[in-house]
Design a protein around this motif. Structure first.
Motif, PDB file in Angstrom:
ATOM      1  N   ARG A 154      69.362  19.298  21.636  1.00  0.00           N
ATOM      2  CA  ARG A 154      70.517  18.515  21.107  1.00  0.00           C
ATOM      3  C   ARG A 154      69.779  17.467  20.334  1.00  0.00           C
ATOM      4  O   ARG A 154      69.299  16.356  20.397  1.00  0.00           O
ATOM      5  CB  ARG A 154      71.282  18.024  22.181  1.00  0.00           C
ATOM      6  N   TYR A 155      70.627  16.931  18.727  1.00  0.00           N
ATOM      7  CA  TYR A 155      70.448  15.662  17.920  1.00  0.00           C
ATOM      8  C   TYR A 155      70.850  14.444  19.019  1.00  0.00           C
ATOM      9  O   TYR A 155      72.438  14.628  19.165  1.00  0.00           O
ATOM     10  CB  TYR A 155      71.008  15.550  17.266  1.00  0.00           C
ATOM     11  N   TRP A 156      70.414  13.041  19.721  1.00  0.00           N
ATOM     12  CA  TRP A 156      70.923  12.201  20.162  1.00  0.00           C
ATOM     13  C   TRP A 156      71.316  11.007  18.922  1.00  0.00           C
ATOM     14  O   TRP A 156      72.646  10.917  20.402  1.00  0.00           O
ATOM     15  CB  TRP A 156      70.093  12.232  21.150  1.00  0.00           C
ATOM     16  N   GLY A 157      70.446  11.043  18.115  1.00  0.00           N
ATOM     17  CA  GLY A 157      71.351   9.665  17.235  1.00  0.00           C
ATOM     18  C   GLY A 157      70.061   9.091  16.614  1.00  0.00           C
ATOM     19  O   GLY A 157      68.891   9.728  16.880  1.00  0.00           O
ATOM     20  N   SER A 158      70.105   7.553  15.889  1.00  0.00           N
ATOM     21  CA  SER A 158      68.759   7.264  15.445  1.00  0.00           C
ATOM     22  C   SER A 158      69.272   6.101  15.765  1.00  0.00           C
ATOM     23  O   SER A 158      69.973   5.173  15.335  1.00  0.00           O
ATOM     24  CB  SER A 158      68.774   7.726  14.071  1.00  0.00           C
ATOM     25  N   VAL A 159      67.894   5.163  15.625  1.00  0.00           N
ATOM     26  CA  VAL A 159      68.735   3.772  15.123  1.00  0.00           C
ATOM     27  C   VAL A 159      67.282   3.203  14.648  1.00  0.00           C
ATOM     28  O   VAL A 159      65.927   3.368  14.341  1.00  0.00           O
ATOM     29  CB  VAL A 159      67.895   2.864  16.716  1.00  0.00           C
ATOM     30  N   PRO A 160      66.883   2.269  14.306  1.00  0.00           N
ATOM     31  CA  PRO A 160      66.620   1.564  12.761  1.00  0.00           C
ATOM     32  C   PRO A 160      64.988   1.226  13.586  1.00  0.00           C
ATOM     33  O   PRO A 160      65.474   0.556  14.615  1.00  0.00           O
ATOM     34  CB  PRO A 160      66.996  -0.082  12.783  1.00  0.00           C
ATOM     35  N   ASN A 161      63.597   1.148  12.876  1.00  0.00           N
ATOM     36  CA  ASN A 161      62.470   1.628  13.498  1.00  0.00           C
ATOM     37  C   ASN A 161      62.379  -0.295  13.121  1.00  0.00           C
ATOM     38  O   ASN A 161      61.500  -0.548  12.898  1.00  0.00           O
ATOM     39  CB  ASN A 161      61.359   1.875  13.383  1.00  0.00           C
ATOM     40  N   PHE A 212      63.554  16.407  28.679  1.00  0.00           N
ATOM     41  CA  PHE A 212      62.770  15.556  27.655  1.00  0.00           C
ATOM     42  C   PHE A 212      63.168  15.160  26.531  1.00  0.00           C
ATOM     43  O   PHE A 212      64.374  15.427  25.860  1.00  0.00           O
ATOM     44  CB  PHE A 212      61.941  17.092  27.464  1.00  0.00           C
ATOM     45  N   ILE A 213      62.793  14.191  26.042  1.00  0.00           N
ATOM     46  CA  ILE A 213      63.311  13.059  24.648  1.00  0.00           C
ATOM     47  C   ILE A 213      62.231  13.275  23.959  1.00  0.00           C
ATOM     48  O   ILE A 213      61.207  13.498  24.356  1.00  0.00           O
ATOM     49  CB  ILE A 213      63.616  12.173  25.403  1.00  0.00           C
ATOM     50  N   GLY A 214      62.331  13.813  22.365  1.00  0.00           N
ATOM     51  CA  GLY A 214      62.386  13.776  21.527  1.00  0.00           C
ATOM     52  C   GLY A 214      62.179  12.585  20.931  1.00  0.00           C
ATOM     53  O   GLY A 214      63.304  12.521  20.028  1.00  0.00           O
ATOM     54  N   LEU A 215      60.985  11.777  19.968  1.00  0.00           N
ATOM     55  CA  LEU A 215      61.160  10.528  19.475  1.00  0.00           C
ATOM     56  C   LEU A 215      60.430  11.187  17.647  1.00  0.00           C
ATOM     57  O   LEU A 215      59.184  11.811  17.678  1.00  0.00           O
ATOM     58  CB  LEU A 215      60.978   9.920  19.844  1.00  0.00           C
ATOM     59  N   ASP A 216      61.569  11.223  16.625  1.00  0.00           N
ATOM     60  CA  ASP A 216      60.093  11.498  15.222  1.00  0.00           C
ATOM     61  C   ASP A 216      60.680  10.293  14.538  1.00  0.00           C
ATOM     62  O   ASP A 216      61.541   9.406  14.339  1.00  0.00           O
ATOM     63  CB  ASP A 216      61.546  12.704  14.403  1.00  0.00           C
ATOM     64  N   VAL A 217      58.882   9.161  14.957  1.00  0.00           N
ATOM     65  CA  VAL A 217      59.315   7.973  13.852  1.00  0.00           C
ATOM     66  C   VAL A 217      58.672   7.972  13.310  1.00  0.00           C
ATOM     67  O   VAL A 217      57.635   8.284  12.800  1.00  0.00           O
ATOM     68  CB  VAL A 217      58.135   7.455  15.132  1.00  0.00           C
ATOM     69  N   HIS A 218      59.748   7.119  11.945  1.00  0.00           N
ATOM     70  CA  HIS A 218      58.779   6.937  10.554  1.00  0.00           C
ATOM     71  C   HIS A 218      59.637   5.792  10.937  1.00  0.00           C
ATOM     72  O   HIS A 218      59.379   4.739  10.818  1.00  0.00           O
ATOM     73  CB  HIS A 218      59.935   7.515   9.547  1.00  0.00           C
ATOM     74  N   LYS A 219      58.721   5.142   9.437  1.00  0.00           N
ATOM     75  CA  LYS A 219      58.650   3.631   9.223  1.00  0.00           C
ATOM     76  C   LYS A 219      60.187   2.649   9.267  1.00  0.00           C
ATOM     77  O   LYS A 219      59.765   1.540   9.188  1.00  0.00           O
ATOM     78  CB  LYS A 219      58.371   3.142   7.791  1.00  0.00           C
ATOM     79  N   ALA A 220      61.310   3.455   8.753  1.00  0.00           N
ATOM     80  CA  ALA A 220      62.570   2.684   8.612  1.00  0.00           C
ATOM     81  C   ALA A 220      63.326   3.303   9.892  1.00  0.00           C
ATOM     82  O   ALA A 220      64.521   2.219  10.005  1.00  0.00           O
ATOM     83  CB  ALA A 220      63.541   2.607   7.207  1.00  0.00           C
TER      84      ALA A 220
END
Length: 43
Positions: A30-37, A6-14
């Protein structure tokens, strides 16, 4: 037997933060990382 992930995405403006979890109940999350939106980074 299937192996699920399962993959969870926490989407924010940035930015978008990504977490993954195994398919079994009580599995590790597990926290996988982040990418710019931005489309070029998400691709």
């Amino acid at each position: 037997m299937q192996n699920n992930m399962f993959i969870g995405l926490d989407v924010h403006k940035a930015s978008i933060f990504v977490a993954v979890a195994g398919g079994e109940r009580g599995g590790e999350v597990r926290y996988w990382g982040s990418v710019p939106n931005r489309p070029d980074h998400i691709r």
